[in-house]
Design a protein around this motif. Structure first.
Motif, PDB file in Angstrom:
ATOM      1  N   VAL A  94      30.106  39.675  60.554  1.00  0.00           N
ATOM      2  CA  VAL A  94      30.594  38.688  59.591  1.00  0.00           C
ATOM      3  C   VAL A  94      30.833  39.423  58.273  1.00  0.00           C
ATOM      4  CG1 VAL A  94      29.674  36.612  60.644  1.00  0.00           C
ATOM      5  CG2 VAL A  94      28.191  37.940  59.169  1.00  0.00           C
ATOM      6  N   ASP A  95      32.088  39.436  57.835  1.00  0.00           N
ATOM      7  CA  ASP A  95      32.489  40.098  56.593  1.00  0.00           C
ATOM      8  C   ASP A  95      32.265  39.139  55.433  1.00  0.00           C
ATOM      9  OD1 ASP A  95      33.490  42.529  57.816  1.00  0.00           O
ATOM     10  OD2 ASP A  95      35.152  41.309  58.557  1.00  0.00           O
ATOM     11  N   LEU A  96      31.424  39.551  54.480  1.00  0.00           N
ATOM     12  CA  LEU A  96      31.011  38.654  53.406  1.00  0.00           C
ATOM     13  C   LEU A  96      31.109  39.335  52.044  1.00  0.00           C
ATOM     14  CD1 LEU A  96      27.739  37.270  55.075  1.00  0.00           C
ATOM     15  CD2 LEU A  96      30.010  36.221  55.136  1.00  0.00           C
ATOM     16  N   ILE A  97      31.352  38.519  51.012  1.00  0.00           N
ATOM     17  CA  ILE A  97      31.291  38.977  49.623  1.00  0.00           C
ATOM     18  C   ILE A  97      30.543  37.924  48.807  1.00  0.00           C
ATOM     19  CG2 ILE A  97      32.603  39.459  47.519  1.00  0.00           C
ATOM     20  CD1 ILE A  97      34.793  40.660  49.195  1.00  0.00           C
ATOM     21  N   PHE A  98      29.500  38.355  48.131  1.00  0.00           N
ATOM     22  CA  PHE A  98      28.752  37.485  47.218  1.00  0.00           C
ATOM     23  C   PHE A  98      29.322  37.626  45.815  1.00  0.00           C
ATOM     24  CE2 PHE A  98      25.647  37.835  50.611  1.00  0.00           C
ATOM     25  CZ  PHE A  98      24.986  36.618  50.585  1.00  0.00           C
ATOM     26  N   VAL A  99      29.330  36.504  45.084  1.00  0.00           N
ATOM     27  CA  VAL A  99      29.729  36.488  43.676  1.00  0.00           C
ATOM     28  C   VAL A  99      28.664  35.720  42.906  1.00  0.00           C
ATOM     29  CG1 VAL A  99      31.471  35.759  41.998  1.00  0.00           C
ATOM     30  CG2 VAL A  99      32.182  36.554  44.270  1.00  0.00           C
ATOM     31  N   CYS A 100      28.269  36.245  41.716  1.00  0.00           N
ATOM     32  CA  CYS A 100      27.264  35.542  40.915  1.00  0.00           C
ATOM     33  C   CYS A 100      27.852  35.102  39.579  1.00  0.00           C
ATOM     34  CB  CYS A 100      26.031  36.417  40.696  1.00  0.00           C
ATOM     35  SG  CYS A 100      26.300  37.906  39.714  1.00  0.00           S
ATOM     36  N   ARG A 145      33.299  44.318  49.699  1.00  0.00           N
ATOM     37  CA  ARG A 145      33.080  43.958  48.298  1.00  0.00           C
ATOM     38  C   ARG A 145      33.704  45.007  47.379  1.00  0.00           C
ATOM     39  NH1 ARG A 145      28.396  46.352  50.194  1.00  0.00           N
ATOM     40  NH2 ARG A 145      27.245  47.765  48.807  1.00  0.00           N
ATOM     41  N   PRO A 146      33.932  44.669  46.095  1.00  0.00           N
ATOM     42  CA  PRO A 146      34.504  45.635  45.163  1.00  0.00           C
ATOM     43  C   PRO A 146      33.730  46.950  45.154  1.00  0.00           C
ATOM     44  CG  PRO A 146      34.462  43.468  44.163  1.00  0.00           C
ATOM     45  CD  PRO A 146      33.747  43.347  45.476  1.00  0.00           C
ATOM     46  N   LEU A 147      34.447  48.050  45.318  1.00  0.00           N
ATOM     47  CA  LEU A 147      33.920  49.422  45.353  1.00  0.00           C
ATOM     48  C   LEU A 147      33.187  49.754  46.645  1.00  0.00           C
ATOM     49  CD1 LEU A 147      32.663  49.764  41.662  1.00  0.00           C
ATOM     50  CD2 LEU A 147      34.809  50.628  42.627  1.00  0.00           C
ATOM     51  N   GLY A 148      33.133  48.809  47.586  1.00  0.00           N
ATOM     52  CA  GLY A 148      32.625  49.106  48.913  1.00  0.00           C
ATOM     53  C   GLY A 148      31.146  49.447  48.985  1.00  0.00           C
ATOM     54  N   SER A 150      29.244  51.813  48.052  1.00  0.00           N
ATOM     55  CA  SER A 150      28.515  52.379  46.914  1.00  0.00           C
ATOM     56  C   SER A 150      28.257  51.364  45.807  1.00  0.00           C
ATOM     57  CB  SER A 150      29.297  53.559  46.339  1.00  0.00           C
ATOM     58  OG  SER A 150      30.575  53.131  45.870  1.00  0.00           O
ATOM     59  N   ALA A 151      28.783  50.164  45.941  1.00  0.00           N
ATOM     60  CA  ALA A 151      28.729  49.170  44.871  1.00  0.00           C
ATOM     61  C   ALA A 151      27.459  48.334  44.939  1.00  0.00           C
ATOM     62  CB  ALA A 151      29.946  48.259  44.965  1.00  0.00           C
ATOM     63  N   PRO A 152      27.129  47.649  43.852  1.00  0.00           N
ATOM     64  CA  PRO A 152      26.041  46.659  43.896  1.00  0.00           C
ATOM     65  C   PRO A 152      26.337  45.590  44.945  1.00  0.00           C
ATOM     66  CG  PRO A 152      26.741  47.066  41.629  1.00  0.00           C
ATOM     67  CD  PRO A 152      27.740  47.746  42.507  1.00  0.00           C
ATOM     68  N   LEU A 153      25.297  44.951  45.462  1.00  0.00           N
ATOM     69  CA  LEU A 153      25.480  43.937  46.498  1.00  0.00           C
ATOM     70  C   LEU A 153      26.223  42.708  45.989  1.00  0.00           C
ATOM     71  CD1 LEU A 153      22.018  44.040  48.335  1.00  0.00           C
ATOM     72  CD2 LEU A 153      24.204  45.031  49.060  1.00  0.00           C
ATOM     73  N   VAL A 154      26.194  42.487  44.692  1.00  0.00           N
ATOM     74  CA  VAL A 154      26.860  41.314  44.124  1.00  0.00           C
ATOM     75  C   VAL A 154      27.311  41.650  42.709  1.00  0.00           C
ATOM     76  CG1 VAL A 154      24.639  40.366  43.344  1.00  0.00           C
ATOM     77  CG2 VAL A 154      26.606  38.838  43.617  1.00  0.00           C
ATOM     78  N   LEU A 155      28.468  41.107  42.331  1.00  0.00           N
ATOM     79  CA  LEU A 155      28.988  41.278  40.981  1.00  0.00           C
ATOM     80  C   LEU A 155      29.247  39.910  40.353  1.00  0.00           C
ATOM     81  CD1 LEU A 155      31.642  44.143  41.319  1.00  0.00           C
ATOM     82  CD2 LEU A 155      29.396  44.290  40.245  1.00  0.00           C
ATOM     83  N   PRO A 156      29.172  39.815  39.022  1.00  0.00           N
ATOM     84  CA  PRO A 156      29.497  38.549  38.352  1.00  0.00           C
ATOM     85  C   PRO A 156      30.973  38.193  38.510  1.00  0.00           C
ATOM     86  CG  PRO A 156      28.222  40.000  36.909  1.00  0.00           C
ATOM     87  CD  PRO A 156      28.651  40.821  38.089  1.00  0.00           C
ATOM     88  N   LEU A 157      31.268  36.960  38.216  1.00  0.00           N
ATOM     89  CA  LEU A 157      32.628  36.423  38.319  1.00  0.00           C
ATOM     90  C   LEU A 157      33.640  37.276  37.562  1.00  0.00           C
ATOM     91  CD1 LEU A 157      34.179  33.798  39.318  1.00  0.00           C
ATOM     92  CD2 LEU A 157      33.754  32.898  37.037  1.00  0.00           C
ATOM     93  N   ASP A 169      44.798  48.685  45.874  1.00  0.00           N
ATOM     94  CA  ASP A 169      44.502  48.837  47.302  1.00  0.00           C
ATOM     95  C   ASP A 169      45.010  47.612  48.062  1.00  0.00           C
ATOM     96  OD1 ASP A 169      43.472  49.139  49.838  1.00  0.00           O
ATOM     97  OD2 ASP A 169      41.526  49.884  49.159  1.00  0.00           O
ATOM     98  N   VAL A 170      46.087  47.805  48.810  1.00  0.00           N
ATOM     99  CA  VAL A 170      46.694  46.669  49.495  1.00  0.00           C
ATOM    100  C   VAL A 170      45.793  46.137  50.603  1.00  0.00           C
ATOM    101  CG1 VAL A 170      48.003  47.950  51.253  1.00  0.00           C
ATOM    102  CG2 VAL A 170      48.920  45.808  50.340  1.00  0.00           C
ATOM    103  N   TRP A 171      44.927  46.991  51.170  1.00  0.00           N
ATOM    104  CA  TRP A 171      43.978  46.515  52.180  1.00  0.00           C
ATOM    105  C   TRP A 171      43.091  45.420  51.612  1.00  0.00           C
ATOM    106  CZ3 TRP A 171      44.565  46.510  57.013  1.00  0.00           C
ATOM    107  CH2 TRP A 171      45.037  47.599  57.740  1.00  0.00           C
ATOM    108  N   GLU A 172      42.730  45.559  50.324  1.00  0.00           N
ATOM    109  CA  GLU A 172      41.874  44.546  49.705  1.00  0.00           C
ATOM    110  C   GLU A 172      42.611  43.226  49.558  1.00  0.00           C
ATOM    111  OE1 GLU A 172      38.693  47.047  47.088  1.00  0.00           O
ATOM    112  OE2 GLU A 172      40.675  46.770  46.184  1.00  0.00           O
ATOM    113  N   ARG A 173      43.901  43.289  49.289  1.00  0.00           N
ATOM    114  CA  ARG A 173      44.674  42.047  49.238  1.00  0.00           C
ATOM    115  C   ARG A 173      44.770  41.416  50.618  1.00  0.00           C
ATOM    116  NH1 ARG A 173      50.298  42.987  46.695  1.00  0.00           N
ATOM    117  NH2 ARG A 173      50.513  40.759  47.103  1.00  0.00           N
TER     118      ARG A 173
END
Length: 364
Positions: A94-100, A145-148, A150-157, A169-173
């Motif tokens: 399950v591909d997930l991204i958290f936002v705080c 998630r942003p920066l993949g 190596s990045a923090p598990l969650v970033l602010p809005l 990065d078109v893959w991210e789009r």
């Protein structure tokens, strides 16, 4: 028949594991019996995952050490990939991204809030992936998630929006085209979706966008030409060929057509027919091919939830797969002949989709 059946209260993670496998058994029976459309099988698998993710986070958030000023932590969780598109496999990550929330929107110390949220996410991942005698819930992938990695598990809005604003990065789009907010603070999820709307659905494509699409196609061509067993997902004439075709059409046209601003592959294809972007007869063959290939991949993964997409070359293994998806009439030779013919037809259609997407750089 494909709707989730939850009759007993679910109060802990162990109960969620039992629910998952009971529901998988029910969905598998519907699948093998071919009594409902296959899009409903994919939806049922996705609905089950949605429920388990929401319930698991609710169970974790309700523990005393996860409270923020007596309330649940504010966050939003987006699903991407096959779950975002509501077409999950039997053995998908399950591909997930958290936002705080941003610092100014937090009632209290931002560092304490952030540390508690990271602790919650880590506990969530551990409990989702922990294997017990009855199995596990899901493999969690946060690498989109942003920066993949190596990045923090969650970033602010704000930080999440700023990252994608400058990203080339078109893959991210492509990934965010399939994003759905599935749990968390509704205002936060809605705000994130609104901010990234223009990023996902641009009105005009730059020449650099076209070059990146071509580069992706060329990279896919290298991957599919690797030696070994044919891969139903990434091989020539596989699932990715059709998905790439549909996503490129979506990314080029969704800025002008709101009915293309959604996540499901087959719904997108249907809407493209309505807009005149794809011929109705061609779309019907694409749908048949796509669902055949998705069903084939799922039946490869049914045993032990194995994350495999290679079609076996051994006669007995291929015969078992052929029978499981409905090729049962005749002797072994007849069954395999009919299966291989259907497979080749589906691969040819998928390959035709791939070949329609753009030209090579030398021809562009």
């Amino acid at each position: 028949m494909s709707q989730l059946d939850v009759t007993e209260p679910i109060a802990d993670i162990e109960s969620l594991r039992l629910l998952k496998y009971r529901e998988l058994l029910r969905i598998t029976a519907l699948d093998v019996a071919q009594v409902i459309p296959y899009v409903d099988i994919l939806l049922a698998l996705s609905t089950l995952a949605d429920y388990i993710l929401r319930k698991a986070l609710a169970i974790i958030s309700n523990t005393s050490d996860m409270q923020w000023h007596g309330k649940r932590l504010p966050f939003a969780l987006f699903s991407l990939g096959k779950l975002g598109a509501q077409e999950l496999n039997y053995s998908s990550d399950v591909d997930l991204i958290f936002v705080c929330a941003n610092a100014e929107d937090i009632d209290g110390d931002m560092y304490a809030y952030y540390a508690l949220l990271v602790k919650m996410i880590q506990r969530f991942i551990r409990q989702m992936e922990e294997k017990h005698s009855c199995g596990y819930l899901y493999r969690v992938d946060l690498n989109l998630r942003p920066l993949g990695k190596s990045a923090p598990l969650v970033l602010p809005l704000d930080d999440t929006e700023n990252y994608y604003t400058v990203s080339s990065d078109v893959w991210e789009r492509f990934a965010w085209l399939r994003a759905r907010c599935i749990v968390g603070a509704e205002p936060l999820g809605n705000e994130m979706s609104a901010r990234l709307h223009a990023y996902k659905y641009r009105k005009f494509l730059e020449p650099s966008d076209i070059d990146r699409f071509i580069s992706i196609k060329e990279a896919m061509q290298v991957q599919r030409n690797k030696s070994g067993a044919w891969n139903v997902k990434t091989g020539e004439g596989g699932i990715r060929d059709i998905e790439f075709f549909i996503q490129v059409l979506q990314i080029a046209n969704a800025g002008f057509h709101p009915i293309l601003q959604q996540t499901n592959t087959m719904t997108l294809l249907h809407n493209m027919v309505n807009l005149g972007l794809v011929d109705a007869i061609v779309a019907k063959s694409i749908q048949h091919s796509y669902l055949f290939l998705r069903r084939l991949e799922n039946h490869l993964q049914m045993v032990d939830e194995a994350q495999v997409s290679d079609l076996p070359e051994e006669l007995e293994a291929r015969l078992m797969i052929a029978k499981s998806i409905g090729f049962t009439v005749g002797n072994v030779e007849q069954i395999l002949k009919e299966f291989n013919q259907e497979l080749q037809q589906s691969r040819d259609i998928a390959l035709a989709c791939f070949d329609k997407v753009l030209l090579k750089k030398s021809e562009h």
